[in-house]
Motif scaffolding. Structure first.
Motif, mmCIF file in Angstrom:
data_model
loop_
_atom_site.group_PDB
_atom_site.id
_atom_site.type_symbol
_atom_site.label_atom_id
_atom_site.label_comp_id
_atom_site.label_asym_id
_atom_site.label_seq_id
_atom_site.Cartn_x
_atom_site.Cartn_y
_atom_site.Cartn_z
ATOM 1 N N MET A 1 -65.961 26.617 60.203
ATOM 2 C CA MET A 1 -66.700 26.702 61.446
ATOM 3 C C MET A 1 -66.386 28.040 62.115
ATOM 4 S SD MET A 1 -66.670 24.148 64.709
ATOM 5 C CE MET A 1 -68.298 23.442 64.624
ATOM 6 N N ASP A 2 -67.292 28.520 62.905
ATOM 7 C CA ASP A 2 -67.131 29.759 63.646
ATOM 8 C C ASP A 2 -65.946 29.643 64.609
ATOM 9 O OD1 ASP A 2 -67.907 32.325 64.728
ATOM 10 O OD2 ASP A 2 -68.745 31.223 66.421
ATOM 11 N N GLY A 3 -64.956 30.522 64.462
ATOM 12 C CA GLY A 3 -63.731 30.456 65.253
ATOM 13 C C GLY A 3 -63.946 30.475 66.757
ATOM 14 N N PRO A 4 -64.711 31.442 67.287
ATOM 15 C CA PRO A 4 -64.930 31.458 68.733
ATOM 16 C C PRO A 4 -65.604 30.184 69.253
ATOM 17 C CG PRO A 4 -65.446 33.597 67.820
ATOM 18 C CD PRO A 4 -65.213 32.667 66.649
ATOM 19 N N LYS A 5 -66.505 29.623 68.467
ATOM 20 C CA LYS A 5 -67.157 28.380 68.886
ATOM 21 C C LYS A 5 -66.143 27.233 68.918
ATOM 22 C CE LYS A 5 -70.984 25.282 68.004
ATOM 23 N NZ LYS A 5 -72.163 24.989 67.211
ATOM 24 N N LEU A 6 -65.258 27.205 67.949
ATOM 25 C CA LEU A 6 -64.226 26.174 67.895
ATOM 26 C C LEU A 6 -63.305 26.282 69.119
ATOM 27 C CD1 LEU A 6 -63.509 23.978 65.793
ATOM 28 C CD2 LEU A 6 -61.777 25.541 64.936
ATOM 29 N N VAL A 7 -62.921 27.499 69.468
ATOM 30 C CA VAL A 7 -62.078 27.708 70.651
ATOM 31 C C VAL A 7 -62.825 27.280 71.911
ATOM 32 C CG1 VAL A 7 -60.951 29.452 72.097
ATOM 33 C CG2 VAL A 7 -60.653 29.506 69.623
ATOM 34 N N LYS A 8 -64.106 27.612 72.003
ATOM 35 C CA LYS A 8 -64.884 27.204 73.176
ATOM 36 C C LYS A 8 -64.931 25.690 73.307
ATOM 37 C CE LYS A 8 -69.384 27.330 75.429
ATOM 38 N NZ LYS A 8 -69.056 26.116 76.121
ATOM 39 N N MET A 9 -65.163 25.008 72.204
ATOM 40 C CA MET A 9 -65.213 23.542 72.238
ATOM 41 C C MET A 9 -63.862 22.971 72.676
ATOM 42 S SD MET A 9 -67.447 22.939 68.743
ATOM 43 C CE MET A 9 -66.659 21.417 68.400
ATOM 44 N N ALA A 10 -62.785 23.499 72.131
ATOM 45 C CA ALA A 10 -61.443 23.012 72.474
ATOM 46 C C ALA A 10 -61.113 23.333 73.931
ATOM 47 C CB ALA A 10 -60.416 23.621 71.529
ATOM 48 N N ASN A 11 -61.506 24.509 74.387
ATOM 49 C CA ASN A 11 -61.289 24.864 75.792
ATOM 50 C C ASN A 11 -62.064 23.948 76.726
ATOM 51 O OD1 ASN A 11 -59.424 26.966 75.631
ATOM 52 N ND2 ASN A 11 -61.005 28.534 75.410
ATOM 53 N N ASP A 12 -63.267 23.547 76.330
ATOM 54 C CA ASP A 12 -64.055 22.614 77.139
ATOM 55 C C ASP A 12 -63.326 21.278 77.276
ATOM 56 O OD1 ASP A 12 -66.039 24.521 77.499
ATOM 57 O OD2 ASP A 12 -67.404 23.646 76.008
ATOM 58 N N ILE A 13 -62.702 20.840 76.210
ATOM 59 C CA ILE A 13 -61.924 19.596 76.246
ATOM 60 C C ILE A 13 -60.734 19.770 77.197
ATOM 61 C CG2 ILE A 13 -60.456 18.042 74.879
ATOM 62 C CD1 ILE A 13 -62.383 18.826 72.475
ATOM 63 N N ALA A 14 -60.037 20.887 77.071
ATOM 64 C CA ALA A 14 -58.901 21.159 77.953
ATOM 65 C C ALA A 14 -59.355 21.243 79.410
ATOM 66 C CB ALA A 14 -58.208 22.448 77.527
ATOM 67 N N HIS A 15 -60.507 21.840 79.639
ATOM 68 C CA HIS A 15 -61.037 21.950 80.999
ATOM 69 C C HIS A 15 -61.256 20.558 81.603
ATOM 70 C CE1 HIS A 15 -63.162 23.739 84.370
ATOM 71 N NE2 HIS A 15 -64.107 22.834 84.189
ATOM 72 N N PHE A 16 -61.779 19.639 80.813
ATOM 73 C CA PHE A 16 -61.995 18.277 81.284
ATOM 74 C C PHE A 16 -60.670 17.625 81.685
ATOM 75 C CE2 PHE A 16 -61.998 13.732 80.398
ATOM 76 C CZ PHE A 16 -63.041 13.299 81.203
ATOM 77 N N PHE A 17 -59.663 17.762 80.842
ATOM 78 C CA PHE A 17 -58.390 17.088 81.085
ATOM 79 C C PHE A 17 -57.513 17.782 82.129
ATOM 80 C CE2 PHE A 17 -59.450 14.990 77.083
ATOM 81 C CZ PHE A 17 -59.122 13.678 77.393
ATOM 82 N N ARG A 18 -57.849 18.996 82.541
ATOM 83 C CA ARG A 18 -57.025 19.675 83.535
ATOM 84 C C ARG A 18 -57.057 18.975 84.889
ATOM 85 N NH1 ARG A 18 -59.542 24.417 86.777
ATOM 86 N NH2 ARG A 18 -61.625 23.592 87.019
ATOM 87 N N ALA A 19 -58.047 18.126 85.111
ATOM 88 C CA ALA A 19 -58.133 17.373 86.366
ATOM 89 C C ALA A 19 -57.094 16.249 86.426
ATOM 90 C CB ALA A 19 -59.535 16.789 86.531
ATOM 91 N N GLU A 20 -56.494 15.934 85.296
ATOM 92 C CA GLU A 20 -55.463 14.896 85.244
ATOM 93 C C GLU A 20 -54.270 15.359 86.100
ATOM 94 O OE1 GLU A 20 -53.842 11.517 84.618
ATOM 95 O OE2 GLU A 20 -55.649 11.881 83.438
ATOM 96 N N PRO A 21 -53.826 14.548 87.056
ATOM 97 C CA PRO A 21 -52.744 14.987 87.947
ATOM 98 C C PRO A 21 -51.404 15.213 87.237
ATOM 99 C CG PRO A 21 -53.572 12.821 88.611
ATOM 100 C CD PRO A 21 -54.371 13.269 87.429
ATOM 101 N N ASP A 22 -51.129 14.461 86.209
ATOM 102 C CA ASP A 22 -49.866 14.612 85.478
ATOM 103 C C ASP A 22 -50.099 15.521 84.276
ATOM 104 O OD1 ASP A 22 -47.781 14.139 83.489
ATOM 105 O OD2 ASP A 22 -47.145 12.461 84.754
ATOM 106 N N ARG A 23 -49.389 16.650 84.250
ATOM 107 C CA ARG A 23 -49.573 17.637 83.174
ATOM 108 C C ARG A 23 -49.335 17.024 81.796
ATOM 109 N NH1 ARG A 23 -51.870 22.775 82.832
ATOM 110 N NH2 ARG A 23 -50.830 23.995 81.251
ATOM 111 N N LYS A 24 -48.322 16.173 81.662
ATOM 112 C CA LYS A 24 -48.027 15.541 80.373
ATOM 113 C C LYS A 24 -49.192 14.673 79.919
ATOM 114 C CE LYS A 24 -43.026 15.533 80.751
ATOM 115 N NZ LYS A 24 -41.812 14.734 80.794
ATOM 116 N N ASP A 25 -49.814 13.963 80.856
ATOM 117 C CA ASP A 25 -50.982 13.145 80.512
ATOM 118 C C ASP A 25 -52.163 14.014 80.100
ATOM 119 O OD1 ASP A 25 -49.561 10.818 81.045
ATOM 120 O OD2 ASP A 25 -50.438 10.543 83.047
ATOM 121 N N ALA A 26 -52.318 15.154 80.761
ATOM 122 C CA ALA A 26 -53.408 16.076 80.409
ATOM 123 C C ALA A 26 -53.208 16.617 78.991
ATOM 124 C CB ALA A 26 -53.466 17.216 81.418
ATOM 125 N N ILE A 27 -51.981 17.009 78.677
ATOM 126 C CA ILE A 27 -51.669 17.524 77.345
ATOM 127 C C ILE A 27 -51.919 16.451 76.293
ATOM 128 C CG2 ILE A 27 -49.746 18.276 75.876
ATOM 129 C CD1 ILE A 27 -48.653 19.722 78.419
#
Length: 76
Positions: A1-27
């Motif tokens: 798969m295209d590397g930059p696209k893969l990073v974008k998809m993974a970053n989108d997932i991380a962006h969603f979970f950053r709203a989690e108040p507990d950092r460990k839960d977000a990770i």
């Protein structure tokens, strides 16, 4: 798969979970999503990209990949 696209998809997932108040839960949320929904080839590639410097990856994504590497690494 295209590397930059893969990073974008993974970053989108991380962006969603950053709203989690507990950092460990977000990770754990990021890692769990990748484990459940990403093909082993995609997980292998994103880990290789992390090892190559993780260019363009959000900090939360990097933390998830590093701290849950064993769970995310495909067998074989």
């Amino acid at each position: 798969m295209d590397g930059p696209k893969l990073v974008k998809m993974a970053n989108d997932i991380a962006h969603f979970f950053r709203a989690e108040p507990d950092r460990k839960d977000a990770i754990a949320g990021v890692a769990g999503h990748l484990k459940r929904f990403w093909d082993p080839r995609m997980r292998r590639q994103i880990l290789e990209m992390l090892d190559a410097g993780g260019e363009g990856m959000r900090d939360l994504l990097k933390e998830a990949l590093q701290s849950h590497r064993e769970d995310l690494t495909p067998a074989g």
